[in-house]
Design a protein around this motif. Structure first.
Motif, PDB file in Angstrom:
ATOM      1  N   SER A 159       0.860  -1.181   0.000  1.00 21.71           N
ATOM      2  CA  SER A 159       0.000   0.000   0.000  1.00 21.71           C
ATOM      3  C   SER A 159       0.888   1.219   0.000  1.00 21.71           C
ATOM      4  CB  SER A 159      -0.917   0.015   1.235  1.00 21.71           C
ATOM      5  OG  SER A 159      -0.146   0.248   2.386  1.00 21.71           O
ATOM      6  N   LEU A 160       0.330   2.378  -0.310  1.00 18.53           N
ATOM      7  CA  LEU A 160       1.169   3.561  -0.301  1.00 18.53           C
ATOM      8  C   LEU A 160       1.517   3.995   1.101  1.00 18.53           C
ATOM      9  CD1 LEU A 160       0.520   6.138  -3.116  1.00 18.53           C
ATOM     10  CD2 LEU A 160       2.618   5.079  -2.354  1.00 18.53           C
ATOM     11  N   ASP A 161       1.047   3.228   2.099  1.00 21.36           N
ATOM     12  CA  ASP A 161       1.630   3.388   3.417  1.00 21.36           C
ATOM     13  C   ASP A 161       3.089   2.987   3.369  1.00 21.36           C
ATOM     14  OD1 ASP A 161      -0.702   4.257   4.525  1.00 21.36           O
ATOM     15  OD2 ASP A 161      -1.394   2.275   5.072  1.00 21.36           O
ATOM     16  N   ALA A 162       3.485   2.355   2.244  1.00 22.38           N
ATOM     17  CA  ALA A 162       4.882   1.972   2.066  1.00 22.38           C
ATOM     18  C   ALA A 162       5.784   3.183   2.078  1.00 22.38           C
ATOM     19  CB  ALA A 162       5.054   1.211   0.758  1.00 22.38           C
ATOM     20  N   ILE A 163       5.246   4.334   1.772  1.00 20.84           N
ATOM     21  CA  ILE A 163       6.088   5.522   1.800  1.00 20.84           C
ATOM     22  C   ILE A 163       6.545   5.804   3.224  1.00 20.84           C
ATOM     23  CG2 ILE A 163       6.076   8.013   1.384  1.00 20.84           C
ATOM     24  CD1 ILE A 163       4.580   7.613  -1.066  1.00 20.84           C
ATOM     25  N   GLU A 164       5.829   5.227   4.205  1.00 24.49           N
ATOM     26  CA  GLU A 164       6.293   5.344   5.580  1.00 24.49           C
ATOM     27  C   GLU A 164       7.627   4.640   5.772  1.00 24.49           C
ATOM     28  OE1 GLU A 164       4.916   7.263   7.791  1.00 24.49           O
ATOM     29  OE2 GLU A 164       3.402   7.835   6.324  1.00 24.49           O
ATOM     30  N   VAL A 165       8.014   3.790   4.817  1.00 27.12           N
ATOM     31  CA  VAL A 165       9.321   3.143   4.897  1.00 27.12           C
ATOM     32  C   VAL A 165      10.421   4.192   4.828  1.00 27.12           C
ATOM     33  CG1 VAL A 165      10.832   1.432   3.778  1.00 27.12           C
ATOM     34  CG2 VAL A 165       8.385   1.034   3.909  1.00 27.12           C
ATOM     35  N   PHE A 166      10.086   5.385   4.374  1.00 22.82           N
ATOM     36  CA  PHE A 166      11.069   6.462   4.382  1.00 22.82           C
ATOM     37  C   PHE A 166      11.601   6.692   5.800  1.00 22.82           C
ATOM     38  CE2 PHE A 166       9.001   8.283   0.422  1.00 22.82           C
ATOM     39  CZ  PHE A 166      10.066   7.945  -0.379  1.00 22.82           C
ATOM     40  N   ARG A 167      10.846   6.288   6.786  1.00 23.04           N
ATOM     41  CA  ARG A 167      11.289   6.491   8.161  1.00 23.04           C
ATOM     42  C   ARG A 167      12.490   5.621   8.506  1.00 23.04           C
ATOM     43  NH1 ARG A 167       5.352   6.852  11.166  1.00 23.04           N
ATOM     44  NH2 ARG A 167       4.705   8.776  10.145  1.00 23.04           N
ATOM     45  N   HIS A 168      12.779   4.611   7.647  1.00 23.20           N
ATOM     46  CA  HIS A 168      14.008   3.855   7.830  1.00 23.20           C
ATOM     47  C   HIS A 168      15.210   4.778   7.718  1.00 23.20           C
ATOM     48  CE1 HIS A 168      12.791  -0.296   8.233  1.00 23.20           C
ATOM     49  NE2 HIS A 168      11.955  -0.178   7.199  1.00 23.20           N
ATOM     50  N   ASP A 169      15.052   5.800   6.934  1.00 17.27           N
ATOM     51  CA  ASP A 169      16.125   6.771   6.737  1.00 17.27           C
ATOM     52  C   ASP A 169      15.684   8.083   7.368  1.00 17.27           C
ATOM     53  OD1 ASP A 169      18.264   8.209   6.017  1.00 17.27           O
ATOM     54  OD2 ASP A 169      18.087   7.898   3.865  1.00 17.27           O
ATOM     55  N   GLN A 170      15.791   8.170   8.697  1.00 16.12           N
ATOM     56  CA  GLN A 170      15.294   9.335   9.405  1.00 16.12           C
ATOM     57  C   GLN A 170      16.085  10.589   9.055  1.00 16.12           C
ATOM     58  OE1 GLN A 170      15.222   8.430  13.563  1.00 16.12           O
ATOM     59  NE2 GLN A 170      13.708   6.792  13.339  1.00 16.12           N
ATOM     60  N   LYS A 171      17.331  10.403   8.645  1.00 10.09           N
ATOM     61  CA  LYS A 171      18.115  11.569   8.240  1.00 10.09           C
ATOM     62  C   LYS A 171      17.485  12.246   7.036  1.00 10.09           C
ATOM     63  CE  LYS A 171      22.493   9.567   9.839  1.00 10.09           C
ATOM     64  NZ  LYS A 171      23.859   9.151   9.419  1.00 10.09           N
ATOM     65  N   THR A 172      17.031  11.439   6.091  1.00  7.76           N
ATOM     66  CA  THR A 172      16.410  11.994   4.895  1.00  7.76           C
ATOM     67  C   THR A 172      15.116  12.694   5.238  1.00  7.76           C
ATOM     68  OG1 THR A 172      17.403  10.218   3.613  1.00  7.76           O
ATOM     69  CG2 THR A 172      15.622  11.442   2.571  1.00  7.76           C
ATOM     70  N   ASP A 173      14.336  12.130   6.181  1.00  7.93           N
ATOM     71  CA  ASP A 173      13.089  12.768   6.572  1.00  7.93           C
ATOM     72  C   ASP A 173      13.337  14.134   7.191  1.00  7.93           C
ATOM     73  OD1 ASP A 173      10.981  11.246   5.763  1.00  7.93           O
ATOM     74  OD2 ASP A 173      11.068   9.885   7.461  1.00  7.93           O
ATOM     75  N   ARG A 174      14.401  14.228   7.980  1.00  7.80           N
ATOM     76  CA  ARG A 174      14.693  15.522   8.591  1.00  7.80           C
ATOM     77  C   ARG A 174      15.169  16.528   7.542  1.00  7.80           C
ATOM     78  NH1 ARG A 174      16.956  12.295  12.815  1.00  7.80           N
ATOM     79  NH2 ARG A 174      19.032  12.583  11.935  1.00  7.80           N
ATOM     80  N   LYS A 175      15.882  16.033   6.552  1.00  6.37           N
ATOM     81  CA  LYS A 175      16.440  16.935   5.547  1.00  6.37           C
ATOM     82  C   LYS A 175      15.384  17.491   4.604  1.00  6.37           C
ATOM     83  CE  LYS A 175      21.203  15.253   5.243  1.00  6.37           C
ATOM     84  NZ  LYS A 175      21.190  14.148   6.183  1.00  6.37           N
ATOM     85  N   ILE A 176      14.204  16.889   4.546  1.00  3.70           N
ATOM     86  CA  ILE A 176      13.208  17.364   3.594  1.00  3.70           C
ATOM     87  C   ILE A 176      12.793  18.796   3.895  1.00  3.70           C
ATOM     88  CG2 ILE A 176      11.149  16.588   4.850  1.00  3.70           C
ATOM     89  CD1 ILE A 176       9.983  15.741   2.168  1.00  3.70           C
ATOM     90  N   HIS A 177      12.888  19.199   5.152  1.00  2.50           N
ATOM     91  CA  HIS A 177      12.510  20.564   5.506  1.00  2.50           C
ATOM     92  C   HIS A 177      13.649  21.544   5.257  1.00  2.50           C
ATOM     93  CE1 HIS A 177       8.753  19.120   7.154  1.00  2.50           C
ATOM     94  NE2 HIS A 177       9.418  18.217   7.832  1.00  2.50           N
ATOM     95  N   HIS A 178      14.825  21.039   4.922  1.00  8.53           N
ATOM     96  CA  HIS A 178      15.955  21.897   4.592  1.00  8.53           C
ATOM     97  C   HIS A 178      16.302  21.804   3.114  1.00  8.53           C
ATOM     98  CE1 HIS A 178      16.635  22.554   8.865  1.00  8.53           C
ATOM     99  NE2 HIS A 178      16.548  21.249   9.041  1.00  8.53           N
ATOM    100  N   ALA A 179      15.511  21.056   2.360  1.00  5.24           N
ATOM    101  CA  ALA A 179      15.765  20.890   0.931  1.00  5.24           C
ATOM    102  C   ALA A 179      14.986  21.936   0.142  1.00  5.24           C
ATOM    103  CB  ALA A 179      15.362  19.492   0.483  1.00  5.24           C
ATOM    104  N   ILE A 180      15.474  22.222  -1.051  1.00  2.00           N
ATOM    105  CA  ILE A 180      14.809  23.170  -1.938  1.00  2.00           C
ATOM    106  C   ILE A 180      14.792  22.605  -3.348  1.00  2.00           C
ATOM    107  CG2 ILE A 180      15.439  25.221  -0.594  1.00  2.00           C
ATOM    108  CD1 ILE A 180      17.616  25.746  -2.759  1.00  2.00           C
TER     109      ILE A 180
END
Length: 638
Positions: free
Chosen positions: A205-226
């Motif tokens: 399911s597209l809850d699979a996008i929650e797998v992004f939480r495996h890479d918590q660094k990337t999740d934090r960086k999304i708010h600093h990305a442009i």
């Protein structure tokens, strides 16, 4: 023995294996066997090889899709693909476009993932932002044209703990890497899901996008990305150019007709669309919050041309089931869809060079608007089958409200009104508005038309769109019960979203409409218009645009004023027609109505009143055929 096995801890599945399993799931569930055969033939024919890996380079992707070189959108699109190919693990991005990775890109871009993944568009918007974003540590990305090395890219992206595990289990990792085109392997559709495999269950399911939480660094960086505004503009120009593309239409035909004039028009429209994202003035980049807000409210159809574009992968020229053995391949010429913009059947033929409505402007409108079809469903402008027929323009019919009334009020279906003018307080002195009115214009002789409280909630909704100086969308307010969407009067002009005062029977002077929160008021001589977008004015017939409202609140003098009075350069009304095989379409009916009115006016002029012209006119006025009481009827002149 069985108990000892059940007590053993579950072995963690490498993310490469999970990515491989998702590609298999996409291949078996989202495509037919014939589509996979076409895709594999296209990929293998153009693939480069490095050891046992087949992959596509940037040049290969641009050449296959025939992306026009003057737009410079190829590197941007390739960068997106190298991220989407790593779905759902951002730690593997940028990835090499192997057969499996490219299949995942196609599945996401075409929306076919919805066949097996439950969630939808908002998660896709997050994916698209990530694919376009530039992170601080990767501000300078090396050119993908160089020969890529899969192991180096993956090692660079893996966290330390996963990198150690990869070094320990080299054989397993190498096998997973080498199987880059494992889509060829058959999948057992009847096999039951493994309830213990939580990772694969999440990927279902597209809850699979929650797998992004495996890479918590990337999740934090999304708010600093442009997203660099320059890259976004290149992509928007491509989307504007191919807005009407079909799966079988080669993109090259659009590049062949890409003149300098068309490039300039694409650039102007793209600037307005990018301005809606409110790029940061210091970094000249678009933040995540602005990206999501704009895509979901202002330009909800922005990325829809990606679907037919990537459907091109599923059609191979080398596979032709209609070809007989020993015969040469038939030459099939595929032309782009004919422009839905036509002159009105009642206006005759002529040059449309003086009209502001063109294919580029229609593509820009299509990013914010869906049309209501006769079947009662919403559809994209280009796939709906709609045709736009010119009913009225100030350049062709003058600036008379009587002419406007005659040409427009007799049209019995929806219309699109365009208003363009200049204002010194806007960024580029140009302001352009479009109004989609799915219902016919109201006859002013029958009095004001108010919004009916019992109106069907599923009825077609109007929409007001600002195209310059920045894109903004104002849909009809479903909770409005008092302010009419559109109103016309020869005494007060044209009003969209304005408050119509109650007229007193004792006063002959009609009061002018008052501006609403989102409204457009055009004066009686069609030379001046006032547009207002003020969220503090309360609710109205149209809903405010969140991005524009935020810019007006926080950007100060750099923002667009809440109220703009501008000189009209051109005003046009286009009738929306859906041709059918059954009966007469609206264009034919309109032509007959206008012909009847002309014949009726000629008949009245031929009436013999014994030379008493004054008495003749007085008699026609008493009958309500000419003069102020004639309403929108055309009675000719006496």
């Amino acid at each position: 023995m069985g108990q000892s096995q059940s007590s053993e801890p579950a072995k963690e599945v490498p993310i490469e294996d999970l990515s491989h399993e998702l590609a298999l799931r996409f291949a078996s569930k989202c495509y037919t066997y014939l589509e996979i055969a076409h895709y594999k033939d296209n990929f293998k024919t153009l693939a480069d090889h490095q050891e046992d890996v087949e992959y596509w380079k940037e040049d290969t992707l641009c050449r296959f899709l025939a992306l026009p070189e003057p737009l410079h959108a190829g590197p941007v699109l390739y960068h997106m693909c190298t991220y989407l190919g790593a779905f759902p693990f951002p730690s593997l991005a940028p990835c090499i476009l192997t057969r499996e990775a490219t299949l995942k890109v196609i599945t996401i871009m075409t929306g076919r993932y919805k066949k097996i993944l439950r969630r939808g568009d908002q998660d896709k918007v997050k994916l698209l932002f990530r694919s376009l974003a530039v992170f601080d540590r990767r501000a300078s990305i090396s050119s993908p044209r160089e020969k890529p090395n899969m192991d180096e890219i993956i090692k660079e992206q893996l966290p330390d703990d996963m990198l150690k595990e990869r070094e320990i289990d080299t054989a397993t990792s190498a096998h997973a890497t080498a199987s880059g085109f494992a889509v060829d392997e058959p999948a057992n559709d009847d096999e039951d899901e493994d309830d213990d495999d939580l990772a694969l269950a999440a990927l279902d399911s597209l809850d699979a996008i929650e797998v992004f939480r495996h890479d918590q660094k990337t999740d934090r960086k999304i708010h600093h990305a442009i997203v660099p505004a320059e890259n976004l503009k290149k992509l928007v120009m491509l989307l504007l150019l191919i807005a009407e593309i079909e799966p079988l239409t080669p993109v090259g035909v659009y590049g062949q007709s890409l003149t300098q004039e068309r490039l300039q028009a694409l650039s102007v429209s793209a600037d307005a669309v990018v301005a809606a994202f409110d790029p940061d003035p210091q970094s000249n980049g678009v933040r995540y919050s602005n990206f999501v807000k704009t895509v979901t409210t202002t330009t909800p159809c922005l990325f829809e041309p990606f679907s037919p574009l990537f459907e091109h992968f599923l059609f191979s020229k080398n596979i032709n089931l209609n070809k007989h053995r020993g015969q040469p391949d038939p030459v099939v010429a595929v032309e782009p869809r004919r422009s839905p913009i036509y002159r009105s059947a009642g206006d005759g033929d002529g040059d449309d060079g003086d009209t502001i409505f063109n294919d580029t402007l229609l593509s820009q409108i299509s990013m914010s608007l869906r049309l209501f079809t006769p079947s009662g469903s919403l559809a994209d402008i280009f796939t709906s089958g709609a045709r736009f027929n010119q009913l009225y323009s100030t350049s062709s019919h003058g600036t008379s409200l009587s002419s406007f009334s005659r040409q427009v009020l007799s049209w019995q279906s929806g219309t699109l009104m365009l208003v363009s003018g200049s204002h010194p307080d806007t960024a580029n002195n140009l302001i352009t508005l479009a109004a989609y009115l799915p219902e016919r214009w109201h006859d002013p002789s029958s009095g004001p038309r108010n919004a009916a409280p019992s109106r069907d909630p599923s009825a077609p909704k109007a929409c007001l769109i600002q195209l310059q100086p920045r894109q903004a969308t104002f849909p009809e307010n479903s909770y409005n019960r008092s302010i009419p969407v559109s109103y016309f009067s020869t005494k007060t002009g044209i009003a969209l979203g304005c408050v119509i005062p109650q007229q007193s029977r004792t006063h002959t002077v009609q009061q002018a409409p008052a501006l609403g929160s989102v409204s457009l008021l055009i004066d009686t001589d069609l030379t001046t218009a006032t547009f207002q977008h003020d969220g503090d004015a309360g609710s109205g017939a149209f809903v405010t645009d969140p991005g524009l409202e935020t810019a007006q609140t926080h950007n100060g003098q750099a923002a667009q004023p809440k109220k703009i009075t501008f000189d009209i350069d051109s005003l046009e009304v286009w009738g929306i027609n859906f041709p059918t095989d059954e009966g007469e379409d609206e264009v034919t009916k309109q032509k007959k109505r206008l012909a009847w009115e002309e014949a009726e006016a000629a008949r009245r002029r031929g009436v013999n009143f014994g030379g008493d012209q004054e008495g003749a006119r007085a008699l026609l006025e008493m009958a309500g055929l000419v003069g102020d009481k004639a309403g929108n009827r055309s009675g000719g002149s006496v």
